[in-house]
Each structure stands twice: as structure tokens, then as C-alpha cells.
Motif scaffolding. Structure first.
Motif, PDB file in Angstrom:
ATOM      1  N   GLY A   1       0.805  -1.215   0.000  1.00  0.00           N
ATOM      2  CA  GLY A   1       0.000   0.000   0.000  1.00  0.00           C
ATOM      3  C   GLY A   1       0.841   1.268   0.000  1.00  0.00           C
ATOM      4  O   GLY A   1       0.541   2.222  -0.719  1.00  0.00           O
ATOM      5  N   VAL A   2       1.928   1.282   0.779  1.00  0.00           N
ATOM      6  CA  VAL A   2       2.795   2.458   0.820  1.00  0.00           C
ATOM      7  C   VAL A   2       3.475   2.671  -0.527  1.00  0.00           C
ATOM      8  O   VAL A   2       3.580   3.800  -1.025  1.00  0.00           O
ATOM      9  N   SER A   3       3.948   1.582  -1.142  1.00  0.00           N
ATOM     10  CA  SER A   3       4.635   1.711  -2.435  1.00  0.00           C
ATOM     11  C   SER A   3       3.689   2.210  -3.522  1.00  0.00           C
ATOM     12  O   SER A   3       4.070   3.080  -4.328  1.00  0.00           O
ATOM     13  N   LEU A   4       2.461   1.705  -3.555  1.00  0.00           N
ATOM     14  CA  LEU A   4       1.502   2.181  -4.560  1.00  0.00           C
ATOM     15  C   LEU A   4       1.097   3.628  -4.301  1.00  0.00           C
ATOM     16  O   LEU A   4       0.868   4.398  -5.248  1.00  0.00           O
ATOM     17  N   LEU A   5       1.003   4.014  -3.034  1.00  0.00           N
ATOM     18  CA  LEU A   5       0.688   5.408  -2.728  1.00  0.00           C
ATOM     19  C   LEU A   5       1.811   6.341  -3.180  1.00  0.00           C
ATOM     20  O   LEU A   5       1.554   7.395  -3.793  1.00  0.00           O
ATOM     21  N   LEU A   6       3.054   5.950  -2.918  1.00  0.00           N
ATOM     22  CA  LEU A   6       4.180   6.755  -3.390  1.00  0.00           C
ATOM     23  C   LEU A   6       4.222   6.802  -4.913  1.00  0.00           C
ATOM     24  O   LEU A   6       4.563   7.845  -5.501  1.00  0.00           O
ATOM     25  N   LEU A   7       3.884   5.689  -5.565  1.00  0.00           N
ATOM     26  CA  LEU A   7       3.877   5.654  -7.025  1.00  0.00           C
ATOM     27  C   LEU A   7       2.846   6.624  -7.593  1.00  0.00           C
ATOM     28  O   LEU A   7       3.132   7.383  -8.528  1.00  0.00           O
ATOM     29  N   ASN A   8       1.641   6.621  -7.029  1.00  0.00           N
ATOM     30  CA  ASN A   8       0.603   7.518  -7.525  1.00  0.00           C
ATOM     31  C   ASN A   8       0.978   8.982  -7.319  1.00  0.00           C
ATOM     32  O   ASN A   8       0.713   9.830  -8.186  1.00  0.00           O
ATOM     33  N   ILE A   9       1.599   9.283  -6.179  1.00  0.00           N
ATOM     34  CA  ILE A   9       1.921  10.686  -5.890  1.00  0.00           C
ATOM     35  C   ILE A   9       3.062  11.190  -6.775  1.00  0.00           C
ATOM     36  O   ILE A   9       2.953  12.235  -7.425  1.00  0.00           O
ATOM     37  N   THR A  10       4.171  10.441  -6.807  1.00  0.00           N
ATOM     38  CA  THR A  10       5.360  10.918  -7.517  1.00  0.00           C
ATOM     39  C   THR A  10       5.184  10.882  -9.027  1.00  0.00           C
ATOM     40  O   THR A  10       5.404  11.882  -9.717  1.00  0.00           O
ATOM     41  N   VAL A  11       4.780   9.737  -9.546  1.00  0.00           N
ATOM     42  CA  VAL A  11       4.634   9.602 -10.993  1.00  0.00           C
ATOM     43  C   VAL A  11       3.471  10.452 -11.495  1.00  0.00           C
ATOM     44  O   VAL A  11       3.564  11.101 -12.562  1.00  0.00           O
ATOM     45  N   GLY A  12       2.372  10.467 -10.753  1.00  0.00           N
ATOM     46  CA  GLY A  12       1.240  11.291 -11.176  1.00  0.00           C
ATOM     47  C   GLY A  12       1.567  12.770 -11.214  1.00  0.00           C
ATOM     48  O   GLY A  12       1.187  13.473 -12.155  1.00  0.00           O
ATOM     49  N   ALA A  13       2.296  13.230 -10.199  1.00  0.00           N
ATOM     50  CA  ALA A  13       2.678  14.642 -10.184  1.00  0.00           C
ATOM     51  C   ALA A  13       3.624  14.979 -11.335  1.00  0.00           C
ATOM     52  O   ALA A  13       3.514  16.047 -11.953  1.00  0.00           O
ATOM     53  N   ALA A  14       4.555  14.068 -11.638  1.00  0.00           N
ATOM     54  CA  ALA A  14       5.480  14.314 -12.755  1.00  0.00           C
ATOM     55  C   ALA A  14       4.747  14.335 -14.091  1.00  0.00           C
ATOM     56  O   ALA A  14       5.037  15.162 -14.967  1.00  0.00           O
ATOM     57  N   LYS A  15       3.804  13.427 -14.275  1.00  0.00           N
ATOM     58  CA  LYS A  15       3.031  13.392 -15.517  1.00  0.00           C
ATOM     59  C   LYS A  15       2.282  14.703 -15.739  1.00  0.00           C
ATOM     60  O   LYS A  15       2.312  15.302 -16.821  1.00  0.00           O
TER      61      LYS A  15
ATOM     62  N   GLY B   1       2.760  17.606 -14.191  1.00  0.00           N
ATOM     63  CA  GLY B   1       3.613  18.788 -14.201  1.00  0.00           C
ATOM     64  C   GLY B   1       4.333  19.013 -15.520  1.00  0.00           C
ATOM     65  O   GLY B   1       4.477  20.160 -15.966  1.00  0.00           O
ATOM     66  N   MET B   2       4.781  17.922 -16.188  1.00  0.00           N
ATOM     67  CA  MET B   2       5.531  18.091 -17.439  1.00  0.00           C
ATOM     68  C   MET B   2       4.649  18.012 -18.667  1.00  0.00           C
ATOM     69  O   MET B   2       4.997  18.555 -19.720  1.00  0.00           O
ATOM     70  N   GLY B   3       3.502  17.361 -18.582  1.00  0.00           N
ATOM     71  CA  GLY B   3       2.499  17.423 -19.637  1.00  0.00           C
ATOM     72  C   GLY B   3       2.991  17.092 -21.031  1.00  0.00           C
ATOM     73  O   GLY B   3       2.648  17.794 -21.993  1.00  0.00           O
ATOM     74  N   ARG B   4       3.757  16.031 -21.182  1.00  0.00           N
ATOM     75  CA  ARG B   4       4.308  15.695 -22.496  1.00  0.00           C
ATOM     76  C   ARG B   4       3.307  14.872 -23.306  1.00  0.00           C
ATOM     77  O   ARG B   4       2.626  13.991 -22.764  1.00  0.00           O
ATOM     78  N   LEU B   5       3.232  15.151 -24.601  1.00  0.00           N
ATOM     79  CA  LEU B   5       2.360  14.395 -25.500  1.00  0.00           C
ATOM     80  C   LEU B   5       3.063  13.131 -25.981  1.00  0.00           C
ATOM     81  O   LEU B   5       4.292  13.096 -26.118  1.00  0.00           O
ATOM     82  N   GLY B   6       2.262  12.090 -26.276  1.00  0.00           N
ATOM     83  CA  GLY B   6       2.793  10.830 -26.759  1.00  0.00           C
ATOM     84  C   GLY B   6       3.052  10.849 -28.254  1.00  0.00           C
ATOM     85  O   GLY B   6       2.705  11.807 -28.963  1.00  0.00           O
ATOM     86  N   PRO B   7       3.663   9.773 -28.788  1.00  0.00           N
ATOM     87  CA  PRO B   7       3.988   9.729 -30.229  1.00  0.00           C
ATOM     88  C   PRO B   7       2.763   9.855 -31.123  1.00  0.00           C
ATOM     89  O   PRO B   7       2.843  10.459 -32.200  1.00  0.00           O
ATOM     90  N   HIS B   8       1.626   9.280 -30.699  1.00  0.00           N
ATOM     91  CA  HIS B   8       0.440   9.338 -31.546  1.00  0.00           C
ATOM     92  C   HIS B   8      -0.165  10.743 -31.606  1.00  0.00           C
ATOM     93  O   HIS B   8      -0.976  11.018 -32.510  1.00  0.00           O
ATOM     94  N   TYR B   9       0.181  11.604 -30.659  1.00  0.00           N
ATOM     95  CA  TYR B   9      -0.421  12.944 -30.609  1.00  0.00           C
ATOM     96  C   TYR B   9       0.622  14.046 -30.805  1.00  0.00           C
ATOM     97  O   TYR B   9       0.355  15.223 -30.535  1.00  0.00           O
ATOM     98  N   ALA B  10       1.810  13.690 -31.291  1.00  0.00           N
ATOM     99  CA  ALA B  10       2.879  14.686 -31.485  1.00  0.00           C
ATOM    100  C   ALA B  10       2.468  15.693 -32.557  1.00  0.00           C
ATOM    101  O   ALA B  10       1.833  15.352 -33.566  1.00  0.00           O
ATOM    102  N   THR B  11       2.853  16.937 -32.358  1.00  0.00           N
ATOM    103  CA  THR B  11       2.447  18.022 -33.255  1.00  0.00           C
ATOM    104  C   THR B  11       3.582  18.536 -34.150  1.00  0.00           C
ATOM    105  O   THR B  11       3.361  18.854 -35.321  1.00  0.00           O
ATOM    106  N   THR B  12       4.788  18.604 -33.598  1.00  0.00           N
ATOM    107  CA  THR B  12       5.924  19.166 -34.338  1.00  0.00           C
ATOM    108  C   THR B  12       7.059  18.156 -34.357  1.00  0.00           C
ATOM    109  O   THR B  12       7.484  17.690 -33.290  1.00  0.00           O
ATOM    110  N   ILE B  13       7.546  17.811 -35.535  1.00  0.00           N
ATOM    111  CA  ILE B  13       8.630  16.829 -35.652  1.00  0.00           C
ATOM    112  C   ILE B  13       9.913  17.407 -35.052  1.00  0.00           C
ATOM    113  O   ILE B  13      10.311  18.529 -35.352  1.00  0.00           O
ATOM    114  N   GLY B  14      10.539  16.622 -34.200  1.00  0.00           N
ATOM    115  CA  GLY B  14      11.780  17.026 -33.571  1.00  0.00           C
ATOM    116  C   GLY B  14      11.627  17.775 -32.264  1.00  0.00           C
ATOM    117  O   GLY B  14      12.630  18.025 -31.577  1.00  0.00           O
TER     118      GLY B  14
END
Length: 352
Positions: free
Chosen positions: A120-134, A136-149
Motif C-alpha cells: 500500500g505504501v509503495s503504490l501510494l508513493l507511485l501515484n503521488i510521484t509519478v502522477g505529479a510528474a506526468k 507537471g511536465m504534460g508531455r504528448l505521446g507519439p500518436h499525438y505529437a504536433t511538431t517533428i523534432g
């Protein structure tokens, strides 16, 4: 000549399952050693380096675009169906249920909640850290990329780092973290590394993640596993608190379900059928096996305990509450003293 059947591996497994649950005498709890601190610092530095490389659009971003244009799912289409199922090993819901079932069985066998609490502690840390990074940085995936490079950062996406990869590292790595022997820990570490590596590369094959997303997901999951020993004291306190609440609830339930009646005298046996309010009257009527019951006692009269020397008077009962032993219609003598047994009271004269 009779020979004993040799036990197979399956027989030994079932024999172990049939044993009564027991708590191990010594549970190896990982500590935050110097070696682990060095690994944690190195992994954190690697994590920050990957993030910085993507932010400045370095060679890593260009390599991400090259892999995306290579389109692995078109190069090897024959394994696409298998990898669609294999990637489920990185999804949080199914993997958490499978691992929680195994750790729950271990908790029951060992009479400890540490495996489930650590998960439970490991999953809670995973949701907090990884979720916040996702977010906060808001990066688009390959299928939704807008500008090459471009690095596709801060555009509202949620794929950096890879959640599938980080979840595979944490969920399967917790089994190695909670292993009871060093040999089991080495084997489970290798298995979890292979699974998480395969899940990360599968997401790149399908095209849902950049390669840098996967590398950052490996680092994010490893950081959580390396930091878990810092939370062991908290896990121990929570486990002790839960067991204390359970023991208090059990004692309260047993106390209300089966009240204990105190005997009338010290050393006397408690009565199971006596009313709660009058245990002394019940115990005073009991006689031992080597004594004879009192003869010619009036029905419903007060019971007196048998003694080897003299009779001990029983608690006084009002005359109005006693059951009459005389025939109906007769009258008691007017004296307040009790008439000696065997004598006939004088009847009052009637008439003139």
C-alpha cells in the motif's frame, strides 16, 4: 517388501500449505544502508538527467523520433497480438490485485500485516510521484505529437514518465523487496527486472510511449523501491495500532457475549445457569458429591449450605415471599419464631 513413496515437488507444496499459520521468528526488514543510499542518490541523479535532456531537446529527443518513425509494430507484426496481452503486466489494476492476493495470503500465514502495508505504501508513493510528474511536465505521446523534432513538453499530455513501466517496477519489485531469504530476493529481483523491461519496450513497440518515457519510468519505480526502508518504522507503527484495535475489539466482544459470574464464596465453582444478579443464592444451594441433601426442607424455603461443624444461616427471606408448606386452608402459628420440626402447633379453640 514395503517401500515408502517418494514425495514429489507438488506433494511438498501441498504439505506446506496444510501447515498451521505461524509467525516467523525473524523477519528480515531491509534497512537504509550506505549502499542503498548511494544507489538512491545515483538513481535520482539519473532521473534528473533524463528530465533535463528532454527539456533541452537533446540527442535523446532526436532518438525518440527515430524510433517512432521506425514503427516497430510494422516491422514485426507477428508478435503484436502477444504483446497486447503482455502489456497488461504493467497495468496498475490487474497487477495490484494479483500481487495483493499473494501478499494477503502471506500476511495470513505469517500473522503480520507488513506485506500488505508495504504494498500500500509503495503504490501510494507511485501515484503521488509519478502522477505529479506526468501532470507537471504534460508531455504528448507519439500518436499525438504536433511538431517533428520537438520535445512535446507542457502541451497537456500525461505520458512522461511511463506509468506502465514504473508500475511494473514497483508492483513486481515489491515481491523481491519482501522476500524472506537472500536467494529468493535475487531470483525475484531478476524476474521483476525482466518483466518491467519487457513492459517498457512493449509500450515503445505499440507506439504509446517515447523511449525516454520508458527510461524515466524505470528510474521512477526504482527510486520508490530504494526509498521504502525509510517508511518501515511507519509501517511497524501502523501494524501495531491495527493489532491493538483488533485485540481490544475481540476482548470487548467476548466480554459481552459470555459474562463471567463470580462464585458466592472463595473457592466455590461458578454457576453457569444462575441469574446475573444473584450468584450467591445459587451457590449456597449446591452440595458436594460426598454430602447428603438436607431432609424435610420446606419447598421454596431458604437454602442453607452444609457445613461439617454447624449450619450457617442463609440470607433472610420475608415471610410474605415464602411458599407455604402447610395444606391449603390451615393457618400458621401466630408466633414469629420458627416451630421445631416434628411438633404439631396448638390449634386455637373455636366456639363459646
Amino acid at each position: 517388501m514395503r517401500t515408502e513413496r517418494k514425495l514429489t515437488r507438488l506433494d511438498r507444496v501441498f504439505a506446506r500449505l496444510d501447515r498451521e499459520p505461524e509467525r516467523p521468528t525473524h523477519i528480515d526488514v531491509p534497512r537504509m544502508s550506505r549502499h542503498r543510499v548511494v544507489l538512491l542518490a545515483a538513481t535520482l541523479a539519473f532521473y534528473l538527467a533524463i528530465v533535463w535532456s528532454v527539456i533541452i531537446t537533446s540527442w535523446l529527443v532526436r532518438f525518440d523520433w527515430q524510433v517512432m518513425f521506425f514503427r516497430p509494430y510494422q516491422q514485426w507484426p507477428e508478435i503484436h497480438a502477444f504483446l497486447d496481452y503482455y502489456v497488461v503486466l504493467g497495468q496498475r489494476g490487474p497487477t495490484a490485485v494479483m500481487v495483493a492476493a499473494w501478499l494477503g495470503w502471506r500476511s495470513w500465514r505469517q500473522h503480520t500485516l507488513r506485506p500488505l502495508l508495504a504494498l500500500g505504501v509503495s503504490l501510494l508513493l507511485l501515484n503521488i510521484t509519478v502522477g505529479a510528474a506526468k501532470i507537471g511536465m504534460g508531455r504528448l505521446g507519439p500518436h499525438y505529437a504536433t511538431t517533428i523534432g520537438s520535445n512535446e513538453m507542457w502541451l497537456g499530455g500525461d505520458i512522461f514518465p511511463s506509468g506502465h513501466t514504473a508500475n511494473a517496477v514497483v508492483t513486481w519489485g515489491i515481491l523481491a523487496y519482501l522476500a524472506s531469504t537472500p536467494r529468493a530476493r535475487r531470483w525475484l529481483s531478476a524476474v521483476s527486472a525482466v518483466i518491467s523491461l519487457g513492459v517498457g519496450l512493449t509500450t515503445v513497440y505499440i507506439g504509446t510511449h517515447w523511449l525516454s518515457d520508458v527510461v524515466l519510468g524505470w528510474a521512477a519505480g526504482l527510486l520508490i523501491l530504494l526509498a521504502l526502508p525509510w517508511f518501515e518504522p511507519l509501517i511497524a507503527r501502523v501494524e501495531a495500532r491495527i493489532f491493538a484495535v483488533r485485540d481490544a475489539w475481540r476482548s470487548r466482544r467476548e466480554g459481552t457475549a459470555s459474562p463471567v459470574l463470580e462464585p458466592a464464596r472463595a473457592g466455590g465453582p461458578p454457576s453457569a445457569t444462575a441469574p446475573v444478579g444473584v450468584p450467591a443464592m445459587r451457590s449456597s444451594c449446591e452440595t458436594s458429591a460426598d454430602e447428603e441433601p438436607a431432609a424435610h426442607e420446606p419447598v421454596g424455603g431458604p437454602c442453607t449450605p452444609r457445613s461439617s461443624v454447624h449450619l450457617v444461616p442463609a440470607p433472610h427471606t420475608p415471610r410474605s415471599e415464602r411458599t407455604s408448606a402447610a395444606p391449603i386452608g390451615s393457618r400458621r402459628p401466630p408466633q414469629s419464631d420458627r416451630v421445631t420440626r416434628g411438633t404439631t402447633p396448638a390449634r386455637p379453640l373455636t366456639g363459646g
